[in-house]
Design a protein around this motif. Sequence first.
Motif, mmCIF file in Angstrom:
data_model
loop_
_atom_site.group_PDB
_atom_site.id
_atom_site.type_symbol
_atom_site.label_atom_id
_atom_site.label_comp_id
_atom_site.label_asym_id
_atom_site.label_seq_id
_atom_site.Cartn_x
_atom_site.Cartn_y
_atom_site.Cartn_z
ATOM 1 N N THR A 84 0.833 -1.198 0.000
ATOM 2 C CA THR A 84 0.000 0.000 0.000
ATOM 3 C C THR A 84 0.869 1.249 0.000
ATOM 4 O OG1 THR A 84 -1.705 -1.192 1.217
ATOM 5 C CG2 THR A 84 -1.847 1.198 1.238
ATOM 6 N N LYS A 85 1.935 1.222 0.781
ATOM 7 C CA LYS A 85 2.848 2.366 0.839
ATOM 8 C C LYS A 85 3.523 2.578 -0.514
ATOM 9 C CE LYS A 85 6.635 4.221 3.578
ATOM 10 N NZ LYS A 85 7.599 3.944 4.644
ATOM 11 N N MET A 86 3.950 1.473 -1.145
ATOM 12 C CA MET A 86 4.575 1.589 -2.464
ATOM 13 C C MET A 86 3.589 2.154 -3.478
ATOM 14 S SD MET A 86 6.881 -1.923 -2.624
ATOM 15 C CE MET A 86 6.555 -2.081 -4.348
ATOM 16 N N ILE A 91 1.402 6.730 -6.653
ATOM 17 C CA ILE A 91 0.296 7.659 -6.913
ATOM 18 C C ILE A 91 0.750 9.089 -6.659
ATOM 19 C CG2 ILE A 91 -1.969 8.408 -6.073
ATOM 20 C CD1 ILE A 91 -2.618 5.409 -5.665
ATOM 21 N N ASP A 92 1.507 9.308 -5.570
ATOM 22 C CA ASP A 92 2.003 10.645 -5.262
ATOM 23 C C ASP A 92 2.921 11.163 -6.366
ATOM 24 O OD1 ASP A 92 0.584 10.579 -2.891
ATOM 25 O OD2 ASP A 92 2.322 10.061 -1.645
ATOM 26 N N VAL A 93 3.790 10.286 -6.887
ATOM 27 C CA VAL A 93 4.689 10.693 -7.975
ATOM 28 C C VAL A 93 3.890 11.055 -9.215
ATOM 29 C CG1 VAL A 93 6.454 9.823 -9.572
ATOM 30 C CG2 VAL A 93 6.693 9.443 -7.122
ATOM 31 N N GLU A 99 0.688 17.552 -11.757
ATOM 32 C CA GLU A 99 0.640 18.964 -11.353
ATOM 33 C C GLU A 99 1.716 19.789 -12.066
ATOM 34 O OE1 GLU A 99 1.092 19.041 -7.128
ATOM 35 O OE2 GLU A 99 -0.871 18.140 -6.772
ATOM 36 N N ASN A 100 2.858 19.183 -12.341
ATOM 37 C CA ASN A 100 3.964 19.896 -12.961
ATOM 38 C C ASN A 100 3.920 19.856 -14.483
ATOM 39 O OD1 ASN A 100 4.976 20.515 -10.444
ATOM 40 N ND2 ASN A 100 6.264 18.691 -10.347
ATOM 41 N N GLN A 101 2.842 19.345 -15.061
ATOM 42 C CA GLN A 101 2.740 19.271 -16.515
ATOM 43 C C GLN A 101 2.647 20.677 -17.094
ATOM 44 O OE1 GLN A 101 -0.712 16.938 -17.333
ATOM 45 N NE2 GLN A 101 0.402 15.008 -17.282
ATOM 46 N N THR A 102 3.379 20.892 -18.134
ATOM 47 C CA THR A 102 3.293 22.162 -18.859
ATOM 48 C C THR A 102 3.444 21.866 -20.335
ATOM 49 O OG1 THR A 102 5.674 22.476 -18.664
ATOM 50 C CG2 THR A 102 4.300 23.515 -16.979
ATOM 51 N N GLY A 103 3.203 22.865 -21.118
ATOM 52 C CA GLY A 103 3.445 22.780 -22.548
ATOM 53 C C GLY A 103 2.627 21.732 -23.243
ATOM 54 N N PRO A 104 3.279 20.949 -24.119
ATOM 55 C CA PRO A 104 2.565 20.002 -24.965
ATOM 56 C C PRO A 104 1.786 18.943 -24.191
ATOM 57 C CG PRO A 104 4.843 20.243 -25.701
ATOM 58 C CD PRO A 104 4.708 21.002 -24.430
ATOM 59 N N VAL A 105 2.311 18.500 -23.065
ATOM 60 C CA VAL A 105 1.615 17.472 -22.292
ATOM 61 C C VAL A 105 0.289 18.005 -21.779
ATOM 62 C CG1 VAL A 105 1.741 15.991 -20.265
ATOM 63 C CG2 VAL A 105 3.766 16.341 -21.663
ATOM 64 N N LEU A 106 0.304 19.201 -21.231
ATOM 65 C CA LEU A 106 -0.926 19.822 -20.731
ATOM 66 C C LEU A 106 -1.897 20.063 -21.872
ATOM 67 C CD1 LEU A 106 -2.418 20.980 -18.295
ATOM 68 C CD2 LEU A 106 -1.299 23.157 -18.745
ATOM 69 N N LEU A 107 -1.387 20.536 -23.000
ATOM 70 C CA LEU A 107 -2.227 20.775 -24.173
ATOM 71 C C LEU A 107 -2.895 19.488 -24.636
ATOM 72 C CD1 LEU A 107 -3.146 22.593 -26.556
ATOM 73 C CD2 LEU A 107 -1.074 21.845 -27.723
#
Length: 188
Positions: A84-86, A91-93, A99-107
């Motif tokens: 469960t911890k793993m 999931i956290d990663v 959350e840190n997606q920008t540019g083409p990935v977000l688009l």
Amino acid sequence: MIKVNLLIDHTVVRKRKSFVNLNVSRTGLVFAAFFLFTVGAMGIWTYYVHQQIQTGTERRERLRLEEQRLQMLKKEIARFEQLTKMRQNRIDVIEKLKENQTGPVLLLNKVLESIPSNGVLWLTSLSQKSDLIKIVGYTQQPEVIPDFMTGLAGSGIFKSVDLDMIEDQKDASKFSLSCVSISKSQAE
């Protein structure tokens, strides 16, 4: 010759046969009764202790088996907690990357989220030049194009979404959209 009669004539001398008189004292009877009572009490007490030992031994064996079962469950719980911890770390990663997606990935994520689920719509190209994004695709149901445009406009990353063309073909309709991005992409 001399004859000696060694046998006594019982008729001549009669002696009384005496029986042994037993004199039993009360103290002896009390001691004998006390001894019998003590022996009986010790026998009962020995039986009781034997039963207690047997019951205790059976209970100890049951508790040992229960302890082994609980130890196995404890190991299994520790393994599940580790899994469960793993999974939670993964999931956290993933959430942090999202959350840190920008540019083409977000688009691309916003474009994919805007595609209506009830229509047959597929995209053939997506190109970006500065803040202008061109989306080309096909659909078998042209009525889903306005839903797609509404989804893109509501995504929050486009200033405007315009329909360039719809061209009816044999099996599907080709469409082209021009979108203006709110912010300039970092990766062009």
